[in-house]
Design an enzyme around this catalytic site. Structure first.
Site, PDB file in Angstrom:
ATOM      1  N   ARG A   1      68.160  16.201  64.455  1.00 16.27           N
ATOM      2  CA  ARG A   1      69.690  16.550  64.839  1.00 16.27           C
ATOM      3  C   ARG A   1      69.766  17.317  66.116  1.00 16.27           C
ATOM      4  O   ARG A   1      69.184  18.421  66.318  1.00 16.27           O
ATOM      5  CB  ARG A   1      69.881  17.506  63.766  1.00 16.27           C
ATOM      6  CG  ARG A   1      71.086  18.531  63.776  1.00 16.27           C
ATOM      7  CD  ARG A   1      71.400  19.209  62.533  1.00 16.27           C
ATOM      8  NE  ARG A   1      72.135  18.314  61.572  1.00 16.27           N
ATOM      9  CZ  ARG A   1      72.810  18.691  60.497  1.00 16.27           C
ATOM     10  NH1 ARG A   1      73.172  19.845  60.304  1.00 16.27           N
ATOM     11  NH2 ARG A   1      73.277  17.576  59.744  1.00 16.27           N
TER      12      ARG A   1
ATOM     13  N   HIS B   1      77.633  11.146  63.048  1.00  9.93           N
ATOM     14  CA  HIS B   1      76.973  11.689  61.827  1.00  9.93           C
ATOM     15  C   HIS B   1      76.880  10.533  60.886  1.00  9.93           C
ATOM     16  O   HIS B   1      77.287  10.598  59.818  1.00  9.93           O
ATOM     17  CB  HIS B   1      77.555  12.894  61.141  1.00  9.93           C
ATOM     18  CG  HIS B   1      76.839  13.756  59.957  1.00  9.93           C
ATOM     19  ND1 HIS B   1      75.339  13.548  60.080  1.00  9.93           N
ATOM     20  CD2 HIS B   1      77.092  14.731  59.436  1.00  9.93           C
ATOM     21  CE1 HIS B   1      75.020  14.380  59.292  1.00  9.93           C
ATOM     22  NE2 HIS B   1      75.949  15.112  58.856  1.00  9.93           N
TER      23      HIS B   1
ATOM     24  N   ASP C   1      86.578  18.069  57.566  1.00 11.72           N
ATOM     25  CA  ASP C   1      85.601  18.815  58.017  1.00 11.72           C
ATOM     26  C   ASP C   1      85.998  20.053  58.681  1.00 11.72           C
ATOM     27  O   ASP C   1      87.130  20.343  58.778  1.00 11.72           O
ATOM     28  CB  ASP C   1      84.857  17.809  59.098  1.00 11.72           C
ATOM     29  CG  ASP C   1      83.548  18.460  59.346  1.00 11.72           C
ATOM     30  OD1 ASP C   1      82.850  19.357  58.661  1.00 11.72           O
ATOM     31  OD2 ASP C   1      82.882  17.407  60.369  1.00 11.72           O
TER      32      ASP C   1
ATOM     33  N   ARG D   1      73.515  12.112  49.753  1.00  9.64           N
ATOM     34  CA  ARG D   1      72.740  12.165  50.764  1.00  9.64           C
ATOM     35  C   ARG D   1      71.048  11.792  50.721  1.00  9.64           C
ATOM     36  O   ARG D   1      70.769  10.740  51.535  1.00  9.64           O
ATOM     37  CB  ARG D   1      72.901  13.555  51.721  1.00  9.64           C
ATOM     38  CG  ARG D   1      73.879  13.881  52.179  1.00  9.64           C
ATOM     39  CD  ARG D   1      74.222  13.225  53.383  1.00  9.64           C
ATOM     40  NE  ARG D   1      73.460  13.326  54.484  1.00  9.64           N
ATOM     41  CZ  ARG D   1      73.324  14.176  55.408  1.00  9.64           C
ATOM     42  NH1 ARG D   1      74.080  15.137  55.557  1.00  9.64           N
ATOM     43  NH2 ARG D   1      72.325  14.373  56.394  1.00  9.64           N
TER      44      ARG D   1
HETATM   45  N1  NVA Z   1      81.138  18.537  62.277  1.00 11.24           N
HETATM   46  C1  NVA Z   1      80.217  19.470  61.779  1.00 11.24           C
HETATM   47  C2  NVA Z   1      79.379  18.498  60.514  1.00 11.24           C
HETATM   48  C3  NVA Z   1      78.288  19.480  60.062  1.00 11.24           C
HETATM   49  C4  NVA Z   1      77.713  18.658  58.904  1.00 11.24           C
HETATM   50  C5  NVA Z   1      79.296  20.004  62.521  1.00 11.24           C
HETATM   51  O1  NVA Z   1      78.981  19.057  63.744  1.00 11.24           O
HETATM   52  O2  NVA Z   1      79.058  21.151  62.832  1.00 11.24           O
HETATM   53  N1   CP Z   2      76.509  17.700  55.785  1.00 18.47           N
HETATM   54  C1   CP Z   2      75.557  18.037  56.294  1.00 18.47           C
HETATM   55  O1   CP Z   2      75.102  17.286  57.374  1.00 18.47           O
HETATM   56  O2   CP Z   2      75.156  19.162  56.087  1.00 18.47           O
HETATM   57  P1   CP Z   2      73.936  20.124  56.560  1.00 18.47           P
HETATM   58  O3   CP Z   2      74.666  20.620  57.852  1.00 18.47           O
HETATM   59  O4   CP Z   2      73.767  21.384  55.706  1.00 18.47           O
HETATM   60  O5   CP Z   2      72.838  19.338  56.902  1.00 18.47           O
END
Ligand code: NVA
Ligand code: CP
Length: 312
Positions: free
Chosen positions: A107, A134, A227, A295
């Site tokens: 990530r 994502h 989101d 997930r």
């Molecule tokens: N769009 C959000 C998704 C978090 C799972 C982010 O990138 O923070």
């Molecule tokens: N939806 C998702 O990726 O959640 P986290 O940011 O908690 O991993």
């Protein structure tokens, strides 16, 4: 594993429609076995490395628990707790970690950083979220839709919110899997056609449409999804975004114009009263907790597939 055999999962378009069909079936099987307390240890003695350069709850727990359930083990790193935080090049980090582990989930911020890591990795690399995409989340969301409503082909998905990593990935999925994505964003936060790979991905039967009125975008939709207004890495824009997104709260009025059996999804974490009203996320059409649980099942299928291929 030879370099030629490596399959990375860096964006949704990295897999074909027939591979997704396999993964959805495999995830359903893996989930059934999990619910029945049946062992499913296809990745015995394999190691997953997870690198987090941003915060996470679901991604961390789902990959970690999932890998242990598959019989493997996990190494967890953060940029701050590793030499990445002290400027070790991402290429060197990739070379080293991929000599000691079998598969790697990252990530991070820019997609390019993930791609650079993958270029130097000897093992498959999975995108656990970047600024641009994502894919593990959309893989899961479509699996969750299929569980509740069957095939997503020909359906209408309304995206109400930021033209962000989730929206780009939904757009790729629509093109590849043959459904319609309606994207409704405030002015200035539109989806980036290049990132969403519009016109470059897929079977050609999916479509992407742009709306500026959330009510119109939701009308007749099979799935309404949103989101956060401010994704990780964009915190400096929070105040401006709160103003721009003020009318982009998915509420009961929007759900009322969608199909009567429409689902609501949110990748989480959610902010009730901002992008979604409490009555929607906590209401009967919401499947957000299934989405979160799934997930783990969907990613177990993905880990297995990237390491072992199709299992008859
Ligand atoms: N769009 C959000 C998704 C978090 C799972 C982010 O990138 O923070
Ligand atoms: N939806 C998702 O990726 O959640 P986290 O940011 O908690 O991993």
């Amino acid at each position: 594993m030879s370099a030629a055999a490596i399959r990375h999962y860096l964006q949704f378009s990295d897999l074909r429609a027939d591979e997704y069909a396999y993964l959805f079936e495999r995830a359903a099987l893996i989930k059934r076995k999990f619910k029945a307390y049946e062992k499913h240890r296809t990745l015995h003695d394999r190691t997953l490395a997870m690198i987090f350069e941003k915060a996470s709850t679901r991604t961390r727990v789902s990959f970690e628990a999932g890998m242990y359930q598959l019989g493997g083990s996990v190494v967890h790193l953060t940029s701050q707790g590793s030499q990445l935080g002290r400027s070790e090049p991402i290429e060197d980090t990739a070379r080293v970690i991929s000599r000691m582990t079998d598969i790697i989930m990252i990530r991070t911020f820019e997609q390019r950083r993930l791609e650079r890591f993958a270029e130097y990795s000897r093992v498959p690399v999975i995108n656990g979220l970047t600024n641009e995409y994502h894919p593990c989340q959309i893989l899961t969301d479509i699996f969750t839709f299929i569980e509740h409503r069957g095939d997503i082909r020909g359906r209408i998905v309304a995206w109400i919110g930021d033209g962000n990593n989730m929206a780009n990935t939904w757009a790729q999925a629509a093109m590849l899997l043959g459904f319609t994505l309606r994207v409704c964003t405030p002015h200035g936060y539109e989806l980036d056609r290049e990132l969403a790979a519009i016109g470059r991905v897929g079977s050609g039967s999916g479509q992407w449409e742009m709306f500026d009125d959330p009510m119109k975008a939701c009308a007749g939709a099979d799935l309404v999804t949103t989101d956060v207004w401010t994704s990780m890495g964009y915190e400096a824009e929070k105040q401006a975004r709160e103003q721009a997104f003020a009318n982009w709260c998915v509420d009961a009025r929007m759900m009322a114009v969608a199909k009567p059996d429409a689902l609501f999804m949110h990748c989480l974490p959610a902010h009730r009263g901002e992008e979604v009203a409490a009555e929607v996320i906590d209401g009967p059409q919401s499947v957000v907790w299934d989405e979160a649980e799934n997930r783990m099942h969907a990613q177990k299928a993905l880990l297995e597939y990237l390491l072992l291929g199709r299992i008859a």
